[in-house]
Design an enzyme around this catalytic site. Sequence first.
Site, PDB file in Angstrom:
ATOM      1  N   LEU A 254      11.555 -45.272  -9.563  1.00  8.63           N
ATOM      2  CA  LEU A 254      10.144 -44.883  -9.639  1.00  8.63           C
ATOM      3  C   LEU A 254       9.835 -44.463 -11.073  1.00  8.63           C
ATOM      4  O   LEU A 254      10.598 -43.705 -11.679  1.00  8.63           O
ATOM      5  CB  LEU A 254       9.866 -43.700  -8.691  1.00  8.63           C
ATOM      6  CG  LEU A 254       8.435 -43.162  -8.686  1.00  8.63           C
ATOM      7  CD1 LEU A 254       7.524 -44.075  -7.857  1.00  8.63           C
ATOM      8  CD2 LEU A 254       8.378 -41.749  -8.106  1.00  8.63           C
TER       9      LEU A 254
ATOM     10  N   HIS B 137      -1.220 -22.509  -8.833  1.00 13.28           N
ATOM     11  CA  HIS B 137      -0.573 -23.545  -9.656  1.00 13.28           C
ATOM     12  C   HIS B 137       0.911 -23.654  -9.317  1.00 13.28           C
ATOM     13  O   HIS B 137       1.472 -24.747  -9.299  1.00 13.28           O
ATOM     14  CB  HIS B 137      -0.747 -23.231 -11.146  1.00 13.28           C
ATOM     15  CG  HIS B 137      -2.171 -23.334 -11.606  1.00 13.28           C
ATOM     16  ND1 HIS B 137      -2.969 -24.411 -11.268  1.00 13.28           N
ATOM     17  CD2 HIS B 137      -2.951 -22.513 -12.356  1.00 13.28           C
ATOM     18  CE1 HIS B 137      -4.164 -24.237 -11.801  1.00 13.28           C
ATOM     19  NE2 HIS B 137      -4.185 -23.089 -12.462  1.00 13.28           N
TER      20      HIS B 137
ATOM     21  N   ASP C 130      -5.884 -31.632  -7.622  1.00 14.51           N
ATOM     22  CA  ASP C 130      -6.932 -30.629  -7.815  1.00 14.51           C
ATOM     23  C   ASP C 130      -7.004 -29.655  -6.634  1.00 14.51           C
ATOM     24  O   ASP C 130      -6.693 -30.017  -5.503  1.00 14.51           O
ATOM     25  CB  ASP C 130      -8.283 -31.345  -8.006  1.00 14.51           C
ATOM     26  CG  ASP C 130      -9.322 -30.445  -8.651  1.00 14.51           C
ATOM     27  OD1 ASP C 130      -8.966 -29.357  -9.134  1.00 14.51           O
ATOM     28  OD2 ASP C 130     -10.511 -30.835  -8.662  1.00 14.51           O
TER      29      ASP C 130
HETATM   30  C1  IPE Z   1      -8.875 -32.357 -13.324  1.00 13.79           C
HETATM   31  O1  IPE Z   1      -9.180 -31.229 -12.605  1.00 13.79           O
HETATM   32  C2  IPE Z   1      -7.663 -32.118 -14.182  1.00 13.79           C
HETATM   33  C3  IPE Z   1      -6.407 -31.973 -13.461  1.00 13.79           C
HETATM   34  C4  IPE Z   1      -6.217 -32.069 -12.157  1.00 13.79           C
HETATM   35  C5  IPE Z   1      -5.254 -31.712 -14.281  1.00 13.79           C
HETATM   36  P1  IPE Z   1     -10.244 -30.147 -13.140  1.00 13.79           P
HETATM   37  O2  IPE Z   1     -10.284 -29.099 -12.104  1.00 13.79           O
HETATM   38  O3  IPE Z   1      -9.903 -29.738 -14.513  1.00 13.79           O
HETATM   39  O4  IPE Z   1     -11.578 -31.000 -13.171  1.00 13.79           O
HETATM   40  P2  IPE Z   1     -13.089 -30.510 -13.109  1.00 13.79           P
HETATM   41  O5  IPE Z   1     -13.268 -29.464 -14.160  1.00 13.79           O
HETATM   42  O6  IPE Z   1     -13.303 -29.956 -11.747  1.00 13.79           O
HETATM   43  O7  IPE Z   1     -13.896 -31.745 -13.336  1.00 13.79           O
HETATM   44  C1  IPE Z   2      -5.809 -28.314 -10.527  1.00 12.72           C
HETATM   45  O1  IPE Z   2      -6.254 -27.189  -9.858  1.00 12.72           O
HETATM   46  C2  IPE Z   2      -4.769 -27.994 -11.563  1.00 12.72           C
HETATM   47  C3  IPE Z   2      -5.259 -28.066 -12.957  1.00 12.72           C
HETATM   48  C4  IPE Z   2      -6.414 -28.486 -13.336  1.00 12.72           C
HETATM   49  C5  IPE Z   2      -4.339 -27.616 -13.978  1.00 12.72           C
HETATM   50  P1  IPE Z   2      -7.479 -26.309 -10.389  1.00 12.72           P
HETATM   51  O2  IPE Z   2      -6.927 -25.216 -11.218  1.00 12.72           O
HETATM   52  O3  IPE Z   2      -8.485 -27.163 -11.058  1.00 12.72           O
HETATM   53  O4  IPE Z   2      -8.035 -25.725  -9.032  1.00 12.72           O
HETATM   54  P2  IPE Z   2      -9.568 -25.513  -8.670  1.00 12.72           P
HETATM   55  O5  IPE Z   2     -10.257 -26.824  -8.852  1.00 12.72           O
HETATM   56  O6  IPE Z   2     -10.090 -24.452  -9.589  1.00 12.72           O
HETATM   57  O7  IPE Z   2      -9.528 -25.087  -7.240  1.00 12.72           O
HETATM   58 MG    MG Z   3     -10.114 -28.152 -10.396  1.00 13.12          MG
END
Ligand code: IPE
Ligand code: IPE
Ligand code: MG
Length: 243
Positions: free
Chosen positions: A132, A38, A21
Site C-alpha cells: 500500500l 486529534h 475531519d
Molecule cells: C481540512 O479540514 C483539513 C484537514 C482535514 C487536515 P479543516 O477542518 O481544516 O477544513 P475547514 O476549515 O472546515 O474547511
Molecule cells: C480535522 O479535525 C483535523 C485537522 C484539521 C488537523 P478538525 O480539527 O478540523 O475538527 P473540527 O472540524 O473542528 O471538528
Molecule cells: Mg475541521
Amino acid sequence: MSKEILKTLHKIPTHVAIIMDGNGRWALERGLSRLAGHKAGTENLREIIEASAEFGIKYLTIYAFSTENWKRPKEEIQGLMRIFKTMLDRELNNLHKNGVQLRHIGRLDGIGKELQKKVREAIELTKDNQTLILNVAFNYGGRDEILQAVKQIVANGVNVDDLDDDQFAKYLYTAESPDPDLVIRTSGEFRCSNFLIWQNAYAEWYFTPTYWPDFNRNELYQALVAYNERDRRYGKVKQDKEK
Ligand code: IPE
Ligand code: IPE
Ligand code: MG
C-alpha cells in the site's frame, strides 16, 4: 470482514483519499479538549490503513494538516505536531512490517526540523514496500501545490507548447500516484478545503456525518459500496453495449 462480503464489491478504487475531519467536534461533544480529539483521530488510523490493504486499495492519501491549519491557535498546532511525531514513532515499524510505503505530500521544509528528519527517515525506510502506498498530506494545500508546480516549470524553462495535463501533473507532489478514484470526507462537511484540487477533477466523492475518530473499517466498506454504485462517465455518453 469476511471474504464473502468483500466479493460483493466489483470495483475497488485504486486510490482513495480521505479528508479526516471532525476531531474537534468529536472531542467537544465529550467534554474533552480539541487535542484529545486529534489524539483519538490517530487511534483509528491503523485500522483504516490495514482495512485499505485488505480491500485491495493500492494508494491511500490522508489529509492530516493543511496550509490553512497554521491559522489555528498556537497550542493546537504544537499539539498536532507532537501527536504526529508520536504517531510516527509508534506506528512506523508496524507499517513497514505490513508493506506500507510512506510518502509525504506538501511542504516538508515548512515544518520543524526534528519532525522533518523523522518523516525523511520513514520515507527512506519504507521506500521499497509495495502493498500500500500511503501519502500523508501534511502542510499540504492544493493551491500551494499548483503554484509551486508553475514556478518550477518556469524555472526549468519548459516550453509551454509541450505542456499538457500529463506533463503538468509531473510537477505536482503526487507525481508518482494516479489521481484519486474516491474521496471521503467525514464529519458532515461538504467542501474540498484545498485538497488535491487538480487531481480530484474526476474523483467520486463520498460524505459521511461520522466524525473522523469514529470512522472505522465498516464505514470504509460502506464508502466502497457507494463507489460501486457510481457511473463514471468522464464527460462521455454511454455506448449502447455498455447500457
Ligand atoms: C481540512 O479540514 C483539513 C484537514 C482535514 C487536515 P479543516 O477542518 O481544516 O477544513 P475547514 O476549515 O472546515 O474547511
Ligand atoms: C480535522 O479535525 C483535523 C485537522 C484539521 C488537523 P478538525 O480539527 O478540523 O475538527 P473540527 O472540524 O473542528 O471538528
Ligand atoms: Mg475541521
